[in-house]
Each structure stands twice: as structure tokens, then as C-alpha cells.
Write a protein that holds these residues in place. Structure first.
Motif, PDB file in Angstrom:
ATOM      1  N   ASP A 239       0.998  -1.393   0.259  1.00  0.00           N
ATOM      2  CA  ASP A 239       0.240   0.584  -0.203  1.00  0.00           C
ATOM      3  C   ASP A 239       0.894   0.684  -0.159  1.00  0.00           C
ATOM      4  O   ASP A 239       0.809   2.393   0.404  1.00  0.00           O
ATOM      5  CB  ASP A 239      -0.919   0.006   0.920  1.00  0.00           C
ATOM      6  N   ALA A 240       2.319   1.508  -0.020  1.00  0.00           N
ATOM      7  CA  ALA A 240       3.177   2.466  -0.364  1.00  0.00           C
ATOM      8  C   ALA A 240       3.192   2.789  -1.916  1.00  0.00           C
ATOM      9  O   ALA A 240       4.104   1.873  -2.613  1.00  0.00           O
ATOM     10  CB  ALA A 240       4.180   2.150   0.282  1.00  0.00           C
ATOM     11  N   ASN A 241       3.492   4.132  -2.513  1.00  0.00           N
ATOM     12  CA  ASN A 241       4.111   4.386  -3.126  1.00  0.00           C
ATOM     13  C   ASN A 241       5.497   4.667  -3.047  1.00  0.00           C
ATOM     14  O   ASN A 241       5.979   5.187  -1.753  1.00  0.00           O
ATOM     15  CB  ASN A 241       3.394   5.821  -3.741  1.00  0.00           C
ATOM     16  N   VAL A 242       5.759   3.535  -3.874  1.00  0.00           N
ATOM     17  CA  VAL A 242       7.695   4.228  -4.116  1.00  0.00           C
ATOM     18  C   VAL A 242       8.169   4.457  -4.829  1.00  0.00           C
ATOM     19  O   VAL A 242       8.216   4.234  -5.915  1.00  0.00           O
ATOM     20  CB  VAL A 242       8.107   2.077  -3.717  1.00  0.00           C
ATOM     21  N   ARG A 243       9.470   4.884  -4.935  1.00  0.00           N
ATOM     22  CA  ARG A 243      10.487   5.464  -5.530  1.00  0.00           C
ATOM     23  C   ARG A 243      11.639   5.468  -5.883  1.00  0.00           C
ATOM     24  O   ARG A 243      12.406   5.074  -3.970  1.00  0.00           O
ATOM     25  CB  ARG A 243      10.256   7.274  -5.706  1.00  0.00           C
ATOM     26  N   LEU A 244      11.829   4.886  -6.605  1.00  0.00           N
ATOM     27  CA  LEU A 244      13.461   4.488  -6.518  1.00  0.00           C
ATOM     28  C   LEU A 244      14.472   5.459  -7.374  1.00  0.00           C
ATOM     29  O   LEU A 244      13.735   5.768  -8.268  1.00  0.00           O
ATOM     30  CB  LEU A 244      13.885   3.220  -7.634  1.00  0.00           C
ATOM     31  N   PHE A 245      15.601   6.208  -6.554  1.00  0.00           N
ATOM     32  CA  PHE A 245      16.422   7.053  -7.928  1.00  0.00           C
ATOM     33  C   PHE A 245      17.576   6.767  -7.281  1.00  0.00           C
ATOM     34  O   PHE A 245      18.389   6.433  -6.555  1.00  0.00           O
ATOM     35  CB  PHE A 245      16.713   8.857  -7.036  1.00  0.00           C
ATOM     36  N   GLU A 246      18.310   5.874  -9.015  1.00  0.00           N
ATOM     37  CA  GLU A 246      19.517   5.498  -9.076  1.00  0.00           C
ATOM     38  C   GLU A 246      20.674   6.415  -9.853  1.00  0.00           C
ATOM     39  O   GLU A 246      20.109   7.529 -10.368  1.00  0.00           O
ATOM     40  CB  GLU A 246      19.580   3.911  -9.661  1.00  0.00           C
ATOM     41  N   GLY A 247      21.478   6.665  -9.521  1.00  0.00           N
ATOM     42  CA  GLY A 247      22.815   7.837  -9.775  1.00  0.00           C
ATOM     43  C   GLY A 247      24.020   7.077 -10.191  1.00  0.00           C
ATOM     44  O   GLY A 247      24.414   6.086  -9.386  1.00  0.00           O
ATOM     45  N   ASP A 261      12.764  -7.768 -11.503  1.00  0.00           N
ATOM     46  CA  ASP A 261      12.122  -8.394 -12.330  1.00  0.00           C
ATOM     47  C   ASP A 261      11.017  -7.241 -12.805  1.00  0.00           C
ATOM     48  O   ASP A 261      11.094  -6.242 -12.472  1.00  0.00           O
ATOM     49  CB  ASP A 261      11.249  -9.476 -12.123  1.00  0.00           C
ATOM     50  N   ARG A 262      10.255  -7.624 -14.277  1.00  0.00           N
ATOM     51  CA  ARG A 262       9.745  -6.833 -15.055  1.00  0.00           C
ATOM     52  C   ARG A 262       8.321  -6.088 -13.852  1.00  0.00           C
ATOM     53  O   ARG A 262       8.426  -5.310 -14.094  1.00  0.00           O
ATOM     54  CB  ARG A 262       8.921  -7.438 -15.813  1.00  0.00           C
ATOM     55  N   ALA A 263       8.114  -6.825 -13.317  1.00  0.00           N
ATOM     56  CA  ALA A 263       7.208  -6.840 -12.482  1.00  0.00           C
ATOM     57  C   ALA A 263       6.686  -5.220 -11.273  1.00  0.00           C
ATOM     58  O   ALA A 263       6.561  -4.891 -11.254  1.00  0.00           O
ATOM     59  CB  ALA A 263       6.176  -8.146 -11.919  1.00  0.00           C
ATOM     60  N   GLU A 264       8.524  -5.566 -10.780  1.00  0.00           N
ATOM     61  CA  GLU A 264       8.749  -5.096  -9.989  1.00  0.00           C
ATOM     62  C   GLU A 264       8.995  -3.821  -9.948  1.00  0.00           C
ATOM     63  O   GLU A 264       9.287  -2.696 -10.009  1.00  0.00           O
ATOM     64  CB  GLU A 264       9.950  -5.466  -9.134  1.00  0.00           C
ATOM     65  N   LEU A 265       9.811  -4.223 -11.007  1.00  0.00           N
ATOM     66  CA  LEU A 265       9.887  -2.372 -11.943  1.00  0.00           C
ATOM     67  C   LEU A 265       8.448  -1.675 -12.693  1.00  0.00           C
ATOM     68  O   LEU A 265       8.908  -0.463 -12.405  1.00  0.00           O
ATOM     69  CB  LEU A 265      11.095  -2.616 -13.545  1.00  0.00           C
ATOM     70  N   ARG A 266       7.541  -2.464 -13.036  1.00  0.00           N
ATOM     71  CA  ARG A 266       6.845  -1.481 -13.449  1.00  0.00           C
ATOM     72  C   ARG A 266       6.028  -1.047 -12.439  1.00  0.00           C
ATOM     73  O   ARG A 266       5.308   0.133 -11.765  1.00  0.00           O
ATOM     74  CB  ARG A 266       5.647  -2.355 -13.607  1.00  0.00           C
ATOM     75  N   ALA A 267       5.862  -2.615 -10.926  1.00  0.00           N
ATOM     76  CA  ALA A 267       5.556  -1.442  -9.248  1.00  0.00           C
ATOM     77  C   ALA A 267       5.860  -0.445  -9.079  1.00  0.00           C
ATOM     78  O   ALA A 267       5.608   1.137  -8.175  1.00  0.00           O
ATOM     79  CB  ALA A 267       5.486  -2.637  -8.619  1.00  0.00           C
ATOM     80  N   LEU A 268       7.148  -0.220  -9.294  1.00  0.00           N
ATOM     81  CA  LEU A 268       8.390   1.419  -8.908  1.00  0.00           C
ATOM     82  C   LEU A 268       7.897   2.600 -10.117  1.00  0.00           C
ATOM     83  O   LEU A 268       7.746   2.046 -10.803  1.00  0.00           O
ATOM     84  CB  LEU A 268       9.049   0.692  -8.844  1.00  0.00           C
ATOM     85  N   ASP A 269       8.413   3.611  -8.814  1.00  0.00           N
ATOM     86  CA  ASP A 269       8.536   4.260 -10.068  1.00  0.00           C
ATOM     87  C   ASP A 269      10.404   4.680  -9.990  1.00  0.00           C
ATOM     88  O   ASP A 269      11.062   5.183  -8.323  1.00  0.00           O
ATOM     89  CB  ASP A 269       7.730   5.660  -9.084  1.00  0.00           C
ATOM     90  N   TYR A 270      10.494   4.182 -11.221  1.00  0.00           N
ATOM     91  CA  TYR A 270      11.958   4.529 -11.446  1.00  0.00           C
ATOM     92  C   TYR A 270      12.713   5.451 -12.394  1.00  0.00           C
ATOM     93  O   TYR A 270      12.368   6.030 -13.113  1.00  0.00           O
ATOM     94  CB  TYR A 270      12.364   3.634 -11.739  1.00  0.00           C
ATOM     95  N   ALA A 271      13.909   6.150 -10.869  1.00  0.00           N
ATOM     96  CA  ALA A 271      14.327   7.125 -11.828  1.00  0.00           C
ATOM     97  C   ALA A 271      15.861   7.094 -12.245  1.00  0.00           C
ATOM     98  O   ALA A 271      16.602   7.765 -10.665  1.00  0.00           O
ATOM     99  CB  ALA A 271      13.959   9.019 -11.214  1.00  0.00           C
ATOM    100  N   PRO A 272      16.659   6.504 -12.745  1.00  0.00           N
ATOM    101  CA  PRO A 272      17.641   6.673 -13.051  1.00  0.00           C
ATOM    102  C   PRO A 272      18.528   7.900 -13.417  1.00  0.00           C
ATOM    103  O   PRO A 272      17.648   8.929 -14.103  1.00  0.00           O
ATOM    104  CB  PRO A 272      17.535   5.118 -14.439  1.00  0.00           C
TER     105      PRO A 272
END
Length: 340
Positions: A239-247, A261-272
Motif C-alpha cells: 500500500d506504499a508508493n515507492v520511488r527509486l532514484f539511482e545515480g 524483475d519486470r513486474a517489480e520495475l512496473r510497480a516502482l517509480d524508477y528514476a535513473p
């Protein structure tokens, strides 16, 4: 080649004005003996860099394992301060230190015989090491383990990148550092199938569930490991909104795409965010330093976020300045461990 196993004698350690504990026969430092005994001994990095495990020796004898550890300056040494993670008791001792409940290990710290079962490259100079133990892998997402790499003096700390599990699987993201003896030993002297002593878990920057705030994970270099573990735990919470910033320097250096995996990446707000990607590469994402991208993306409501971060010291310092000094984020919403 197996990792080193060290042995010492058993001594009684008395905290002046407080409790006493025994350092077991095969401990390799005062700090680890204290934590295994359940004492709330202050610490952070566990390997001599941060200085948070400072104490004074009132009586007794201890050996200094790393006389030049950066966690103490010359003035502190002249005043008789020592680092618990770099001190080995040689007799019964009385020490002066302020312990606290917050440092008491939330999961029992102990040593386990492990075996390296897999190593795979996930980026240039970066690999995922998988170790297996007979007992379950018990830790909290965001914590780390301590190793004695083969043929290297002193311990090294590496964070778990997976989740606790009954299968006894421990995963670590390790970067091969130029002129870094510890990481070189892990890559060059430890082969698949080799046994190794795994000492865990340590660290206070672990996932705090059920805060109902947005989860912000920020990782640079091998620091992506513990924040990947935290992000996985937050996604599992559901139930949490998760953002991952990778430098990273270039797109080839990004690790998260190989870890999720693909499902996890879709669930993440990924910001490289890339700091050295060639201008003509076709990269359309963020450029610059990751802390600047965090500032740009979250400036509107940082008080609604919980921050978890790990990476090189300049990144940690920049985020501390942003979160504590400029944004005045409550300290309870900031979680990180320093590694040097």
C-alpha cells in the motif's frame, strides 16, 4: 579460498555505571561482542569509518586493530578515545560509553558459515554475490553483513540486497574498487563453492513499515544494494508508493534493471540519473547528480516522504545537507548507514 576465521579469548566487559556482558571466545572486536550479547552499543558503519562507536577504556587491556582508522582524529586519540569496532579485549575491562535502547539489535546478530553459490555481473565492475547458509537468512531490509575477505587484514561491510528468507539466501551488490584490497579479494580470491564466515545482521537504516508516507530510495554505486532491499520490502507491503532514484555515471552502470524483475520495475517509480553519459548516446532521462534530481522531483512535499539512501560519501553528504539543513526533514524520516 575460504574467508578468514579469527579467534580470541573470553573476557568480562563492565560498562561503568551500567550493565556487564561477556565477549565470547571467538569474537573479533568489542563492538561485535557487545551486539551479540544484546547490548545497546552505539555504532553505525562497524568498520572504523564513522566514529560512532567511540568509548573510553577505564581499566583493562585492549589491542587496537586499526590504529589509523579514520573514525577518530588525533585529538580524540590523545584523550584516550577508542573505537569499539577496532578494539580487541585482552583482559577483563571496564569501559565508559553511553548505550541506548535504539542501538540494541532488532534481530539477533550472529556468525554463520556460508558458501558462495553464485556471482553474476550486473554492470561493469559490479557483481551480485549470492551466499547460502543452512539456517534462514534473518535480517531487516536495509541492514548489512560483515566479512573477513580472504588474505585481507580487517573486516569489510556489504549490505544485503534481497529480502529475509527461510532458504538461507544472502545477496550482496559489490563493486570492485580500484586499489581496494577487500573488494579485490571478494572478486579474485573467493570462488563459487568456497566457504566464508558471514557475520550479520548489522545497521540501523532498516525499513520502517506502515508509516503511510511515500517511500523514497536513493542509491549510488554499490549503495543500490540496501535500497533495493528496502524497495522490495515496501512493494511487498502493498500500500506504499515507492520511488527509486539511482545515480550512475553511464547507462551501462545502472544496476536496478538487472536486479528487479519486470513486474517489480512496473510497480516502482524508477528514476535513473546519469552524471557522465555521452551527449550523443540517445539517453533521454535525467542527467547530473542524483541528489539534484531528488531535489527537483520532490521539492513540493518532502515532509510526506520517508528517505532511505546509501552510496559514496559525497552523495551522502549532499543528501544530508538537502534533507536536514535545507528541507528540515524530521530525523525520524531519514534512514542511512555510512560506509567508507
Amino acid at each position: 579460498m575460504a574467508c578468514d576465521v579469527r579467534r580470541a579469548m573470553t573476557y568480562r566487559i563492565q560498562i561503568e555505571g551500567g550493565a556487564a556482558f561477556d565477549v565470547a571466545a571467538d569474537e573479533d572486536s568489542l563492538l561485535r561482542g557487545a551486539l551479540r550479547a544484546g547490548a545497546g552499543f552505539p555504532y553505525e558503519c562497524g568498520v572504523g569509518g564513522c566514529g560512532n562507536c567511540r568509548f573510553e577504556l577505564v581499566s583493562g587491556e585492549m589491542r587496537d586493530l586499526w590504529p589509523d582508522a579514520p573514525g577518530l582524529n588525533a585529538r580524540e586519540r590523545r584523550r584516550g578515545r577508542r573505537l569499539a569496532c577496532q578494539s580487541l579485549p585482552l583482559s577483563d575491562c571496564v569501559i565508559r560509553v553511553r548505550c541506548a535502547e535504539e542501538y540494541r539489535p532488532p534481530v539477533a546478530t550472529r556468525r554463520r558459515q556460508a558458501r558462495l553459490t553464485r556471482r553474476r555481473e550486473i554492470a561493469p565492475g559490479m557483481a551480485e554475490f549470492t551466499f547460502t547458509t543452512e539456517a534462514p537468512a534473518e535480517f531487516l531490509p536495509g541492514q548489512y553483513a560483515i566479512f573477513h575477505p580472504p588474505g585481507v587484514e580487517g573486516p569489510r561491510a556489504f549490505s544485503m540486497s534481497n529480502l529475509p528468507n527461510d532458504a538461507g539466501e544472502w545477496r550482496f551488490i559489490i563493486r570492485k574498487v580500484a586499489q581496494g584490497a577487500g573488494s579485490a579479494a571478494m572478486f579474485e580470491r573467493l570462488g563459487e563453492g568456497d566457504p566464508c564466515l558471514l557475520d550479520a545482521p548489522y545497521g540501523g537504516a532498516y525499513f520502517q513499515p506502515d508509516t503511510r508516507r511515500e517511500i523514497i530510495c536513493i542509491g549510488g554505486g554499490s549503495g543500490v544494494g540496501p535500497v533495493v532491499s528496502v524497495a522490495r520490502a515496501a512493494l511487498q507491503q502493498g500500500d506504499a508508493n515507492v520511488r527509486l532514484f539511482e545515480g550512475a555515471r553511464t547507462e551501462a552502470d545502472l544496476c536496478a534493471p538487472a536486479l528487479f524483475d519486470r513486474a517489480e520495475l512496473r510497480a516502482l517509480d524508477y528514476a535513473p540519473t546519469l552524471s557522465a553519459e555521452p551527449a550523443d548516446s540517445g539517453w533521454s532521462g535525467a542527467r547530473g547528480f542524483v541528489h539534484a534530481e531528488v531535489e527537483r522531483a520532490l521539492a513540493s512535499a518532502p515532509e510526506q516522504c520517508d528517505f532511505y539512501f546509501a552510496g559514496p560519501p559525497p552523495m551522502i553528504d549532499a543528501l544530508q545537507d538537502l534533507l536536514l539543513i535545507r528541507w528540515k526533514t524530521p530525523i525520524a524520516q531519514i534512514h542511512y548507514d555510512k560506509f567508507f
